[in-house]
Design a protein around this motif. Structure first.
Motif, PDB file in Angstrom:
ATOM      1  N   PRO A 202       0.838  -1.203   0.000  1.00  0.00           N
ATOM      2  CA  PRO A 202       0.000   0.000   0.000  1.00  0.00           C
ATOM      3  C   PRO A 202       0.874   1.255   0.000  1.00  0.00           C
ATOM      4  CG  PRO A 202       0.101  -0.924   2.193  1.00  0.00           C
ATOM      5  CD  PRO A 202       0.839  -1.882   1.305  1.00  0.00           C
ATOM      6  N   VAL A 203       0.311   2.383  -0.444  1.00  0.00           N
ATOM      7  CA  VAL A 203       1.065   3.640  -0.417  1.00  0.00           C
ATOM      8  C   VAL A 203       1.452   3.954   1.025  1.00  0.00           C
ATOM      9  CG1 VAL A 203       0.921   6.126  -0.796  1.00  0.00           C
ATOM     10  CG2 VAL A 203      -0.026   4.554  -2.490  1.00  0.00           C
ATOM     11  N   GLY A 204       2.720   4.288   1.217  1.00  0.00           N
ATOM     12  CA  GLY A 204       3.203   4.567   2.558  1.00  0.00           C
ATOM     13  C   GLY A 204       3.781   3.331   3.244  1.00  0.00           C
ATOM     14  N   GLY A 205       3.535   2.167   2.663  1.00  0.00           N
ATOM     15  CA  GLY A 205       4.011   0.924   3.267  1.00  0.00           C
ATOM     16  C   GLY A 205       5.505   0.721   3.060  1.00  0.00           C
ATOM     17  N   THR A 206       6.136   0.073   4.030  1.00  0.00           N
ATOM     18  CA  THR A 206       7.569  -0.201   3.958  1.00  0.00           C
ATOM     19  C   THR A 206       7.790  -1.704   4.059  1.00  0.00           C
ATOM     20  OG1 THR A 206       8.176   1.912   4.930  1.00  0.00           O
ATOM     21  CG2 THR A 206       9.769   0.159   5.146  1.00  0.00           C
ATOM     22  N   ALA A 207       8.763  -2.213   3.309  1.00  0.00           N
ATOM     23  CA  ALA A 207       9.040  -3.646   3.356  1.00  0.00           C
ATOM     24  C   ALA A 207      10.507  -3.876   3.009  1.00  0.00           C
ATOM     25  CB  ALA A 207       8.143  -4.387   2.368  1.00  0.00           C
TER      26      ALA A 207
ATOM     27  N   GLN B 270      15.662  -2.015   2.309  1.00  0.00           N
ATOM     28  CA  GLN B 270      14.345  -1.525   2.708  1.00  0.00           C
ATOM     29  C   GLN B 270      13.768  -0.617   1.621  1.00  0.00           C
ATOM     30  OE1 GLN B 270      14.072   0.053   6.731  1.00  0.00           O
ATOM     31  NE2 GLN B 270      12.719   1.668   5.962  1.00  0.00           N
ATOM     32  N   VAL B 271      12.510  -0.839   1.260  1.00  0.00           N
ATOM     33  CA  VAL B 271      11.843   0.041   0.290  1.00  0.00           C
ATOM     34  C   VAL B 271      10.538   0.552   0.861  1.00  0.00           C
ATOM     35  CG1 VAL B 271      12.699  -0.885  -1.889  1.00  0.00           C
ATOM     36  CG2 VAL B 271      10.722  -1.934  -0.822  1.00  0.00           C
ATOM     37  N   THR B 272      10.211   1.783   0.490  1.00  0.00           N
ATOM     38  CA  THR B 272       8.924   2.365   0.862  1.00  0.00           C
ATOM     39  C   THR B 272       8.209   2.735  -0.422  1.00  0.00           C
ATOM     40  OG1 THR B 272       9.972   3.288   2.811  1.00  0.00           O
ATOM     41  CG2 THR B 272       7.824   4.179   2.225  1.00  0.00           C
ATOM     42  N   LEU B 273       6.937   2.421  -0.499  1.00  0.00           N
ATOM     43  CA  LEU B 273       6.151   2.845  -1.649  1.00  0.00           C
ATOM     44  C   LEU B 273       5.611   4.227  -1.331  1.00  0.00           C
ATOM     45  CD1 LEU B 273       4.801   1.448  -4.359  1.00  0.00           C
ATOM     46  CD2 LEU B 273       2.796   2.100  -3.103  1.00  0.00           C
ATOM     47  N   ARG B 274       6.099   5.221  -2.055  1.00  0.00           N
ATOM     48  CA  ARG B 274       5.744   6.583  -1.682  1.00  0.00           C
ATOM     49  C   ARG B 274       4.512   7.111  -2.380  1.00  0.00           C
ATOM     50  NH1 ARG B 274      10.626  10.403  -0.211  1.00  0.00           N
ATOM     51  NH2 ARG B 274      10.911  10.637  -2.430  1.00  0.00           N
ATOM     52  N   ARG B 275       4.347   6.727  -3.641  1.00  0.00           N
ATOM     53  CA  ARG B 275       3.310   7.368  -4.421  1.00  0.00           C
ATOM     54  C   ARG B 275       2.986   6.511  -5.628  1.00  0.00           C
ATOM     55  NH1 ARG B 275       4.125  12.415  -2.774  1.00  0.00           N
ATOM     56  NH2 ARG B 275       6.371  12.193  -3.020  1.00  0.00           N
ATOM     57  N   VAL B 276       1.817   6.744  -6.170  1.00  0.00           N
ATOM     58  CA  VAL B 276       1.441   6.090  -7.407  1.00  0.00           C
ATOM     59  C   VAL B 276       1.099   7.202  -8.392  1.00  0.00           C
ATOM     60  CG1 VAL B 276      -0.286   4.611  -8.474  1.00  0.00           C
ATOM     61  CG2 VAL B 276       0.569   4.061  -6.203  1.00  0.00           C
ATOM     62  N   ALA B 277       1.539   7.066  -9.637  1.00  0.00           N
ATOM     63  CA  ALA B 277       1.266   8.109 -10.629  1.00  0.00           C
ATOM     64  C   ALA B 277      -0.235   8.237 -10.847  1.00  0.00           C
ATOM     65  CB  ALA B 277       1.970   7.776 -11.943  1.00  0.00           C
ATOM     66  N   PRO B 278      -0.679   9.418 -11.304  1.00  0.00           N
ATOM     67  CA  PRO B 278      -2.124   9.654 -11.454  1.00  0.00           C
ATOM     68  C   PRO B 278      -2.858   8.553 -12.223  1.00  0.00           C
ATOM     69  CG  PRO B 278      -0.931  11.684 -11.809  1.00  0.00           C
ATOM     70  CD  PRO B 278       0.101  10.628 -11.598  1.00  0.00           C
TER      71      PRO B 278
END
Ligand SMILES: Nc1nc2c(ncn2[C@@H]2O[C@H](COP(=O)(O)OP(=O)(O)OP(=O)(O)O)[C@@H](O)[C@H]2O)c(=O)[nH]1
Lengths: 77, 697
Positions: free
Chosen positions: A12-17, A42-50
């Motif tokens: 999910p957006v904001g999630g870290t794994a 470690q990666v974080t999903l910051r955003r999804v394009a429009p």
């Protein structure tokens, strides 16, 4: 023991794994590894394009955008 | 003259490498070509510590491994394979992203060539709260470390001194990177094979090359890498197969162990803030890549760029055109009449004019691209639009060049340089000229005004508006379709994955931008300008020879090579609705599409000064085929406009694609496919239209 949690594309957006494995075509995998998505990172999903693709990650303190098709091959835990 | 010692400048894209290079060399770069590939070799001579050194700017990459010859340049330059060996290497790293940037640095250091690490962007790193222990970094890597802020020139003097010291050293035996025993054994095996074959002499260099071979060679031999002895290629593949059979992944083992080393170093030398991040950039991104606001900002920015390219360049182009006309008139008044004067006026001066006239648009576009790229927004444009572009096989970075294509294909083709993968770049270049550029407008205007009655309306729209809209729509559909088709045919193959770094937002530096604009303009003048000049002269000769004893310009043109060529191709173009006179116009339009109008004026013996289309329109309306049928029916007009939308009627585009792709084969391919496309489409329009009885109106 680590447990498989699926692919980065499902984060999910904001999630870290933590990256556990990178699968796919050799050239693509090598590229993703070389840019720093090696297992244990470690990666974080910051955003999804429009339009829903690509996605923006934070890895090793820089912002990296890849497509969902590539993110699907990145397994996280 | 003995060759100067070489110092390479390497680094990740966006690390500030070009800015460092320019700060070191004071903008005196010399651009040449690497043998056999289409990459510019940018170099400059600099005196450091009383010694002249040649600094070479390597292409920005994230690693040394390669799949194409273009990418192979980096490793060949470093190891001195088929190229002179470097005396030292500067690796430029982004101090705020050492966790990635050091990956490349330690690969370079492992070759044993003396290295200086330029810890760039140190202002941003400090602002974000990062503290880097430089002494420890130097001790752990074995490289000298210099802190720099390239945009302000800070640390450049120190960097020069460090380069001087490094270049005076001899290559060392860098200790091997720690790797899992199995893969270390693989590398060692290949290393000794390299040393036995005496491909490289130093063990560290041989080890670095062995590692590179294992990472880079394609298992099916489908890579495009050159200069690798077959025995070593075979050995590498054997080792890879053996590992694969044992369930191992050599790529992963090598890259992961390098990153382990990077992580160890970063852990020891970097003090992070408790909440490390580019928070300001995050806040801006929350708006600029937001679904709704982001799309709105995107649309506004693109509209401004588009509008500016169209309208701001107009006055400058007008000045250049009238200036050229003035010089031509002055030359005509002073020089004795004769073939030489004609060559000077209509060949050389016109040719120089044809080149210079592109400068305003190129300058403006690169000013905008510089602004967008250096502020960080260009990467967001690609991020926002990638999904759409991908549906036709292009990538997000192709958007700005494609949009600029509406203004002019020349700067747009040059703008494809921001696209990282070569295949994607080529694809964009090849379909870009289908976008309806501003030089096609005068043609549409003339034809529309000729074949349709002035007050004619379709619904509540004037016919002119409908025609223009249809032509632009056709051009976009054609470009996108061509992209989708070429991606599946001429340019297929595994697309490079999109790996798009989104750099933090920055205030662009005016000085850096001005310099970049100048470099682009210069590259155009030298690289493509010469070809355009030569083609102009050839075209002039075709249109004015052989000489006949005729007074009227029209007579001369009709008897020239081009006139005869027009007659010769008439059987081929008659099915499109064009007679030989239109054919001559099309040939003349190769100089630039708008020249179609003035060439037609000569063929039809119009004696006006060109400012007013009216006499030409009347002549066109009155023109008939020998059997008395009207030439310019509305259907023939539409067919002609469709032809102009799709045909590659522009020698400057060919010249610039030749320069940017590095070969003649791609521009010729482009000319061929666009001509076939244009011919087919016009043929279909005219023939189907005639059958349906639309041509008689
Ligand atoms: N704040 C800051 N900005 C810098 C510094 N060095 C370069 N920049 C800016 O960073 C951006 C990228 O710099 P370039 O020199 O174009 O980077 P590059 O590594 O050559 O990038 P590519 O052209 O993509 O290979 C530009 O906007 C520069 O003005 C620095 O030390 N501090």
């Amino acid at each position: 023991m680590t447990r498989k949690h699926g692919s980065l594309a499902a984060l999910p957006v904001g999630g870290t794994a933590i990256v556990s494995r990178v699968r796919g075509e050799r050239a693509v995998v090598r590229r993703l590894l070389e840019i720093g998505l090696v297992p244990g990172t470690q990666v974080t999903l910051r955003r999804v394009a429009p339009m829903g693709d690509p996605i923006e990650l934070k890895v090793r303190n820089f912002a990296l955008s890849i497509r969902r098709s590539e993110a699907l091959g990145i397994e996280i835990e | 003259m003995t060759p100067l010692p070489i110092v390479l400048v390497a680094g990740n894209p966006n690390s500030g490498k070009s800015t460092i290079f320019n700060a070191l060399t004071g903008a005196r770069a010399h651009v040449a070509n690497y043998p056999g590939v289409t990459i510019d070799r940018v170099s400059a001579t600099v005196a450091i510590a009383g010694r002249d050194l040649e600094l070479v700017d390597l292409p920005g990459t994230y690693s040394l491994s390669a799949r194409s010859r273009e990418e192979q340049i980096a490793v060949d330059s470093l190891l001195g394979r088929n190229l002179p060996s470097p005396a030292a290497v500067v690796v430029v790293v982004d101090a705020a992203a050492l966790g990635r940037a050091l990956f490349m640095a330690i690969e370079v250091i492992a070759t044993g060539v003396p290295v200086v690490i330029a810890l760039n962007m140190s202002d941003e790193a400090a602002r974000d709260g990062f503290v880097v222990d430089r002494a420890k970094l130097a001790a752990m890597t074995g490289a000298e470390v210099v802190q720099t802020v390239a945009t302000k020139g800070n640390g450049i003097a120190d960097l020069k001194l460090a380069i001087g010291r490094a270049a005076a050293k001899t290559p060392s035996e860098a200790p091997p990177l720690e790797r899992p025993a199995v893969v270390a054994a693989d590398i060692a095996e290949l290393e000794s094979a390299i040393l036995t074959e005496r491909v490289l002499e130093r063990p560290a260099a041989a080890r670095a090359w062995a590692t590179w071979l294992l990472l880079s060679l394609d298992d099916e031999g489908a890579d495009d890498l050159a200069g690798i002895p077959p025995s070593l290629r075979k050995r590498t593949l054997e080792i890879r197969r053996r590992a694969e059979a044992a369930g191992r992944n050599v790529d992963l083992e090598i890259i992961a162990s390098s990153y382990q080393r990077v992580d160890t170093i970063v852990e020891a030398v970097v003090q992070r803030p408790p909440e490390p991040s580019r928070r300001r950039s995050d806040r801006i991104d929350a708006i600029l890549t937001h679904g709704l606001y982001g799309s709105a900002v995107f649309a506004v920015v693109m509209l401004v760029v588009f509008q500016a390219l169209f309208t701001w360049s107009e006055p400058a182009i007008a000045v250049i055109e009238s200036g050229v006309a003035g010089i031509q008139a002055a030359a005509a008044a002073t020089l004795p009449a004769g073939p030489l004067t004609d060559l000077i006026i209509n060949g050389i001066i016109a040719g120089v004019g044809n080149v210079v006239v592109f400068v305003p648009q190129i300058g403006l576009l690169f000013l905008f691209i510089g602004l967008l790229e250096d502020s960080g927004y260009l990467a967001r444009v690609a991020f926002v639009i990638d999904r759409l572009m991908r549906s036709v096989g292009l990538n997000g970075r192709a958007f700005v060049p494609m949009l600029s294509g509406f203004s002019c294909a020349i700067p747009a083709v040059m703008a494809t340089r921001t696209i990282e993968s070569r295949t994607d770049r080529l694809l964009t270049m090849l379909v870009l000229p289908l976008m309806s550029c501003s030089a096609r407008l005068p043609v549409y205007v003339l034809i529309t005004a000729t074949v349709f009655a002035p007050g004619m309306r379709i619904g509540f729209l004037s016919v002119g508006a409908v025609v223009l809209f249809a032509m632009y729509l056709l051009s976009v559909v054609a470009a996108l379709t061509a992209a989708a088709v070429l991606r599946r045919t001429a340019l297929k193959g595994p697309g490079a994955p999109l790996v798009l770094e989104l750099p933090p937002y920055r205030l662009p530096s005016l000085r850096v931008m001005a310099f970049n604009v100048w470099q682009r303009v210069r590259a155009f003048l030298i690289g493509a300008g010469t070809v355009i000049l030569a083609l102009t002269i050839v075209l002039w000769a075709l249109l004015s020879y052989p000489k006949v004893a005729a007074d009227a310009a029209g007579d001369q043109l009709r008897h020239s090579f081009a006139g005869r060529l027009g007659h010769a191709i008439e059987p081929a173009i008659a099915p499109l609705g064009f007679d030989w006179r239109i054919g001559v116009g099309i040939i003349g339009a190769f100089a630039a599409r708008e020249v179609f109008v003035s060439t037609l004026a000569i063929v039809f013996d119009i004696e006006s000064d060109g400012a007013e289309d009216e006499p030409l329109r009347d002549a066109l309306r009155a023109a008939t085929w020998p059997d008395g049928r009207r030439l310019m029916t509305p259907l023939a007009g539409v067919s002609l406009m469709v032809f102009f939308v799709l045909a590659c009627q522009c020698m400057s585009t060919i010249a610039v694609v030749r320069r940017e792709s590095g070969t003649w084969s791609w521009p010729l391919f482009m000319l061929a496919y666009m001509t076939v496309l244009a011919y087919g489409a016009s043929l279909a329009v005219y023939q189907v239209g005639s059958r349906l009885g639309l041509g008689l109106g």
